[in-house]
Design a protein around this motif. Structure first.
Motif, short mmCIF file in Angstrom:
data_model
loop_
_atom_site.label_atom_id
_atom_site.label_comp_id
_atom_site.label_asym_id
_atom_site.label_seq_id
_atom_site.Cartn_x
_atom_site.Cartn_y
_atom_site.Cartn_z
N ASP A 132 -8.81 7.05 -0.77
CA ASP A 132 -8.74 6.09 0.44
C ASP A 132 -10.45 5.82 0.77
O ASP A 132 -10.85 6.15 1.72
N THR A 167 0.91 -1.22 0.01
CA THR A 167 -0.15 0.03 0.02
C THR A 167 1.08 1.28 -0.17
O THR A 167 1.96 1.06 0.45
N ASP A 179 -3.79 16.56 0.02
CA ASP A 179 -4.43 15.79 1.34
C ASP A 179 -5.79 15.46 1.07
O ASP A 179 -6.29 14.27 1.07
N SER A 182 -10.77 4.37 4.11
CA SER A 182 -10.39 5.09 5.26
C SER A 182 -9.37 4.46 6.02
O SER A 182 -9.36 4.47 7.24
N ASP A 183 -8.40 3.59 5.48
CA ASP A 183 -7.38 2.98 6.38
C ASP A 183 -6.09 3.77 6.23
O ASP A 183 -5.13 3.35 7.10
N GLY A 184 -6.07 5.16 5.84
CA GLY A 184 -5.00 5.70 5.61
C GLY A 184 -4.13 5.43 4.73
O GLY A 184 -2.84 5.83 4.68
N GLN A 185 -4.04 4.41 4.08
CA GLN A 185 -3.34 3.81 2.92
C GLN A 185 -4.11 3.87 1.60
O GLN A 185 -5.46 3.48 1.63
N MET A 220 -5.97 12.14 -1.43
CA MET A 220 -5.47 11.00 -0.49
C MET A 220 -6.80 10.70 0.33
O MET A 220 -7.07 9.40 -0.03
N LYS A 221 -7.63 11.62 0.67
CA LYS A 221 -8.65 11.12 1.47
C LYS A 221 -9.80 10.69 0.59
O LYS A 221 -10.58 9.70 0.90
N SER A 271 1.33 4.80 1.73
CA SER A 271 1.28 5.79 3.01
C SER A 271 0.97 7.18 2.38
O SER A 271 1.30 7.22 1.15
N LYS A 272 0.71 7.94 3.39
CA LYS A 272 0.33 9.46 2.74
C LYS A 272 1.87 9.84 1.99
O LYS A 272 1.97 10.61 1.24
#
Ligand SMILES: [Ca+2]
Length: 132
Positions: A95, A60, A88, A98-101, A91-92, A62-63
């Motif tokens: 995703d 995955t 930002d 919503s697991d931040g990846q 990315m949101k 990451s940010k």
């Protein structure tokens, strides 16, 4: 820009794609001359793995990996952004769970959305308009 979540979000389709792609790559290994489309798919996988492998989970983004990808691979897009929060928000939005990846399917939504936007831009270009 609107990003589509249509691509590869349906579970049976995902399973089907997995099976077909496994077959695809087995067949692909026997071929000496990949098609342009096969090379594009391989490139997308290779680029995703390159950035996903920089830290943490190598499956995955990451940010930080996403920002690195965007600022390197899509620098023409990011440099023209006047809004510092656009990455930002992208990315949101990408995703979906919503697991931040960003997994590969979520990554493909970005690529698909950009491809659709580029295609629409191409269709509006004077070069294309002269042909129709
Ligand atoms: Ca995710």
């Amino acid at each position: 820009m609107r990003f589509s979540s249509v691509f590869f979000t349906d579970q049976p389709l995902t399973f089907c794609l997995h099976l077909n792609l496994s077959f695809f790559f087995l067949q692909r290994q026997k071929m000496s001359h990949p098609t342009e489309t096969e090379r594009c798919i391989e490139s997308l996988i290779a680029v995703f793995q390159k950035y996903a492998g920089k830290d943490g989970n190598s499956c995955t983004l990451s940010k930080r990996e996403f920002l690195s990808f965007m600022n390197t691979e899509l620098a023409a897009f990011t440099k023209n952004q006047k809004d510092p929060g656009v990455l930002d928000r992208m990315m949101k939005k990408l995703d979906l769970n919503s697991d931040g990846q960003l997994d590969f399917q979520e990554f493909l939504n970005l690529i698909g959305g950009l491809a659709v936007a580029c295609h629409e831009s191409f269709l509006k270009s004077p070069h294309y308009q002269k042909r129709i």
